[in-house]
Design a protein around this motif. Structure first.
Motif, PDB file in Angstrom:
ATOM      1  N   ILE A  24       0.836  -1.199   0.000  1.00 31.50           N
ATOM      2  CA  ILE A  24       0.000   0.000   0.000  1.00 31.50           C
ATOM      3  C   ILE A  24       0.872   1.251   0.000  1.00 31.50           C
ATOM      4  CG2 ILE A  24      -1.659   1.335   1.344  1.00 31.50           C
ATOM      5  CD1 ILE A  24      -2.816  -1.349   2.323  1.00 31.50           C
ATOM      6  N   VAL A  25       1.889   1.261   0.889  1.00 31.36           N
ATOM      7  CA  VAL A  25       2.792   2.413   0.953  1.00 31.36           C
ATOM      8  C   VAL A  25       3.508   2.601  -0.381  1.00 31.36           C
ATOM      9  CG1 VAL A  25       4.912   3.289   2.019  1.00 31.36           C
ATOM     10  CG2 VAL A  25       3.111   2.311   3.444  1.00 31.36           C
ATOM     11  N   ASP A  26       3.952   1.500  -0.986  1.00 33.56           N
ATOM     12  CA  ASP A  26       4.685   1.604  -2.240  1.00 33.56           C
ATOM     13  C   ASP A  26       3.783   2.099  -3.362  1.00 33.56           C
ATOM     14  OD1 ASP A  26       7.372   1.085  -3.365  1.00 33.56           O
ATOM     15  OD2 ASP A  26       6.263  -0.233  -4.721  1.00 33.56           O
ATOM     16  N   PHE A  27       2.539   1.654  -3.392  1.00 33.14           N
ATOM     17  CA  PHE A  27       1.596   2.118  -4.413  1.00 33.14           C
ATOM     18  C   PHE A  27       1.412   3.630  -4.313  1.00 33.14           C
ATOM     19  CE2 PHE A  27      -2.715   3.247  -5.709  1.00 33.14           C
ATOM     20  CZ  PHE A  27      -2.743   2.748  -7.000  1.00 33.14           C
ATOM     21  N   VAL A  28       1.212   4.107  -3.102  1.00 31.48           N
ATOM     22  CA  VAL A  28       1.026   5.543  -2.890  1.00 31.48           C
ATOM     23  C   VAL A  28       2.316   6.293  -3.211  1.00 31.48           C
ATOM     24  CG1 VAL A  28       0.536   7.322  -1.172  1.00 31.48           C
ATOM     25  CG2 VAL A  28      -0.771   5.183  -1.161  1.00 31.48           C
ATOM     26  N   PHE A  29       3.466   5.727  -2.782  1.00 32.47           N
ATOM     27  CA  PHE A  29       4.743   6.407  -2.988  1.00 32.47           C
ATOM     28  C   PHE A  29       5.074   6.527  -4.468  1.00 32.47           C
ATOM     29  CE2 PHE A  29       9.319   6.556  -3.508  1.00 32.47           C
ATOM     30  CZ  PHE A  29       9.668   7.583  -2.654  1.00 32.47           C
ATOM     31  N   ARG A  30       4.839   5.464  -5.247  1.00 31.08           N
ATOM     32  CA  ARG A  30       5.157   5.519  -6.677  1.00 31.08           C
ATOM     33  C   ARG A  30       4.305   6.573  -7.379  1.00 31.08           C
ATOM     34  NH1 ARG A  30       7.951   0.957  -9.038  1.00 31.08           N
ATOM     35  NH2 ARG A  30       8.574  -0.527  -7.429  1.00 31.08           N
ATOM     36  N   ASP A  31       3.048   6.674  -7.000  1.00 35.40           N
ATOM     37  CA  ASP A  31       2.195   7.689  -7.601  1.00 35.40           C
ATOM     38  C   ASP A  31       2.668   9.088  -7.199  1.00 35.40           C
ATOM     39  OD1 ASP A  31      -0.308   8.271  -9.138  1.00 35.40           O
ATOM     40  OD2 ASP A  31      -0.862   9.237  -7.249  1.00 35.40           O
ATOM     41  N   TYR A  32       3.036   9.238  -5.940  1.00 34.96           N
ATOM     42  CA  TYR A  32       3.564  10.521  -5.469  1.00 34.96           C
ATOM     43  C   TYR A  32       4.862  10.865  -6.194  1.00 34.96           C
ATOM     44  CZ  TYR A  32       5.712  13.985  -2.394  1.00 34.96           C
ATOM     45  OH  TYR A  32       6.330  15.108  -1.907  1.00 34.96           O
ATOM     46  N   GLU A  33       5.711   9.868  -6.380  1.00 37.70           N
ATOM     47  CA  GLU A  33       6.995  10.075  -7.056  1.00 37.70           C
ATOM     48  C   GLU A  33       6.773  10.607  -8.471  1.00 37.70           C
ATOM     49  OE1 GLU A  33      11.028   7.440  -7.859  1.00 37.70           O
ATOM     50  OE2 GLU A  33       9.068   6.456  -7.953  1.00 37.70           O
ATOM     51  N   HIS A 184      16.906   1.979  -9.164  1.00 35.92           N
ATOM     52  CA  HIS A 184      15.854   0.999  -8.878  1.00 35.92           C
ATOM     53  C   HIS A 184      16.525  -0.322  -8.523  1.00 35.92           C
ATOM     54  CE1 HIS A 184      12.311   3.294 -10.484  1.00 35.92           C
ATOM     55  NE2 HIS A 184      13.306   3.982 -11.014  1.00 35.92           N
ATOM     56  N   GLN A 185      16.531  -0.683  -7.244  1.00 37.96           N
ATOM     57  CA  GLN A 185      17.198  -1.894  -6.802  1.00 37.96           C
ATOM     58  C   GLN A 185      16.286  -2.847  -6.044  1.00 37.96           C
ATOM     59  OE1 GLN A 185      20.437  -0.031  -4.567  1.00 37.96           O
ATOM     60  NE2 GLN A 185      21.862  -0.504  -6.226  1.00 37.96           N
ATOM     61  N   TYR A 186      15.203  -2.344  -5.471  1.00 33.38           N
ATOM     62  CA  TYR A 186      14.360  -3.165  -4.609  1.00 33.38           C
ATOM     63  C   TYR A 186      12.947  -3.260  -5.183  1.00 33.38           C
ATOM     64  CZ  TYR A 186      18.132  -2.515  -1.271  1.00 33.38           C
ATOM     65  OH  TYR A 186      19.376  -2.501  -0.670  1.00 33.38           O
ATOM     66  N   PRO A 187      12.221  -4.309  -4.836  1.00 35.44           N
ATOM     67  CA  PRO A 187      10.846  -4.430  -5.332  1.00 35.44           C
ATOM     68  C   PRO A 187       9.963  -3.264  -4.895  1.00 35.44           C
ATOM     69  CG  PRO A 187      11.609  -6.520  -4.418  1.00 35.44           C
ATOM     70  CD  PRO A 187      12.642  -5.492  -4.066  1.00 35.44           C
ATOM     71  N   PHE A 188      10.238  -2.734  -3.696  1.00 43.30           N
ATOM     72  CA  PHE A 188       9.477  -1.582  -3.213  1.00 43.30           C
ATOM     73  C   PHE A 188      10.310  -0.324  -3.440  1.00 43.30           C
ATOM     74  CE2 PHE A 188       7.902  -5.036  -0.358  1.00 43.30           C
ATOM     75  CZ  PHE A 188       6.620  -5.099  -0.887  1.00 43.30           C
ATOM     76  N   ARG A 189       9.758   0.604  -4.214  1.00 44.84           N
ATOM     77  CA  ARG A 189      10.519   1.791  -4.605  1.00 44.84           C
ATOM     78  C   ARG A 189      10.891   2.657  -3.403  1.00 44.84           C
ATOM     79  NH1 ARG A 189      14.380   4.071  -7.403  1.00 44.84           N
ATOM     80  NH2 ARG A 189      13.919   6.130  -8.230  1.00 44.84           N
TER      81      ARG A 189
END
Length: 427
Positions: A24-33, A184-189
């Motif tokens: 959930i955090v990663d989904f929100v973070f990628r959109d924010y990014e 980009h190194q990890y599955p979670f940005r």
């Protein structure tokens, strides 16, 4: 037993909740990014400030349209192309000067589009953008065997996801800004950003390093080198970090590690298929293969191999080149479009200077100049018919390495996606 089952159930539940929270955090973070962290350059702009886009090009600005009489070469790659030198000492700038001095009847412009910490998917994205954003006559792709294979180990080969990513680039443009330097190194940005912040703090805060009993970087003599103004520092490496990089860079030279990751060969095949499609448009293409220091220095290579747990005597320095040539044969890239620098380089240049900096993984200014000399001769011979000296970096007869079964997607799917990359964004 019930107690252990209850504890196991609780641990499993917590793990699932943590994993769900990360998604959930990663989904929100990628959109924010995408929306708030990056700036974007349009492929329809009249000109581009390469300096603003954090590219290490000697001119700093490039117009979309070529001036009359200009022969424009676009160069793609990672930090090896970007160079840890000031722009005028990188091989792209030196190549431009050498080509213009060879009397080939053209005015050459070599555009340095190299960017640190990227690999095959990023090369493809950047080619897709810049091949539409700029007029050009030829392409050089610089593949660094040190980490290009290793860097995509956590990037699953998914053609649908990649196609969607390209569509996003078509819609938004090319992302740029300081945070695009975070690899980009990890599955979670968001984990990439956390690591980057921690590393930056450890590198820049001397008090924190002392508190954690870490060595002083100035005392270790890592980059930047204040005594040599030709350098432009990236992330400094301690001797231990340098040794770790060399250990990792030896992986492409042993079959058990070269074929250990399931993502690298599909991405590499797609990249080479794209180069083949680009060459099919009639514009010259060169895929340049650049070795790490451990592949050309017996001393550095032996130390790195032992650290990897391998026998230095069994290192197969030709393995990644043979893999490249086999993949190129499968996707239709002419073998003459591949230029392997491995037999051309050694620990020192012909002038007796270090080819590599020795304090990070990159070429020294003298190494960049020697690579530019080799490239200028190759370009003049291959693209303009200038007689070449066969003794300089002889390539030998192409040799091919069989690819293990099941490593690659169906050829038709690779070539279809490659064709769409070269075709570019719909107008």
């Amino acid at each position: 037993m019930k107690r252990f089952l209850r504890i196991g159930g609780i641990v499993l539940l917590v793990a699932v909740q943590v994993l769900l929270a990360c998604y959930i955090v990663d989904f929100v973070f990628r959109d924010y990014e995408k929306e708030h962290v990056y700036s974007y350059a349009s492929r329809d702009a009249a000109s581009y400030s390469l300096e603003k886009m954090l590219l290490n090009d000697v001119h700093g600005v490039v117009a979309k349209r070529k001036p009359a009489g200009e022969y424009r070469i676009l160069v793609f790659g990672d930090s090896y192309t970007y160079a840890v030198t000031k722009p005028e000492y990188g091989f792209c700038a030196v190549l431009e000067k050498k080509l213009n001095a060879m009397g080939l009847g053209r005015t050459f412009r070599v555009v340095n589009l190299g960017f640190p910490s990227i690999s095959f998917p990023d090369y493809l994205e950047r080619f897709a953008f810049w091949s539409q954003a700029l007029d050009y006559d030829a392409i050089i792709f610089n593949i660094y065997f040190g980490n290009d294979f290793n860097d995509v180990r956590n990037t699953p080969y998914d053609s649908a996801v990649f196609a969607a990513h390209l569509a996003d680039t078509c819609r938004r443009g090319m992302a740029y800004g300081p945070y695009t330097l975070v690899p980009h190194q990890y599955p979670f940005r968001f984990m990439d950003f956390v690591k980057a912040q921690v590393l930056f703090k450890l590198q820049s805060d001397k008090a924190l390093r002392r508190m954690l009993f870490l060595p002083d970087l100035d005392a270790l003599g890592v980059m930047p080198d204040g005594a040599d103004p030709r350098y432009s520092s990236l992330l400094p490496l301690t001797p231990d970090q340098m040794a770790s990089e060399m250990r990792s860079s030896m992986k492409p030279y042993y079959k058990d590690t070269m074929f250990a990751y399931k993502n690298d060969l599909p991405w590499y095949a797609l990249f080479l298929a794209t180069a083949a499609k680009a060459a099919g448009t009639g514009k010259p293409v060169m895929v340049m293969l650049s070795p790490p220091e451990c592949a050309v220095s017996p001393e550095v290579g032996a130390k790195a191999a032992r650290a990897l747990g391998e026998d230095p005597a069994k290192a197969d320095i030709g393995l990644p080149t043979r893999v490249t040539r086999e993949l190129a044969r499968q996707v239709g890239l002419p073998q003459d479009d591949i230029y392997d620098l491995t037999p051309c380089l050694a620990g020192v240049t012909p002038g007796g200077k270090r080819t590599y900096t020795g304090r990070d993984t990159h070429w020294s200014p003298e190494g960049n100049a020697w690579v530019a000399e080799l490239l200028a001769r190759r370009v003049a011979a291959s693209w303009f018919g200038r007689k070449a000296d066969p003794a300089v970096c002889a390539q030998g007869q192409p040799a091919f390495e069989p690819i293990p079964a099941g490593e690659l997607p169906p050829p038709a799917k690779i070539e279809g996606l490659a064709a769409s990359i070269v075709a570019g964004c719909p107008r």
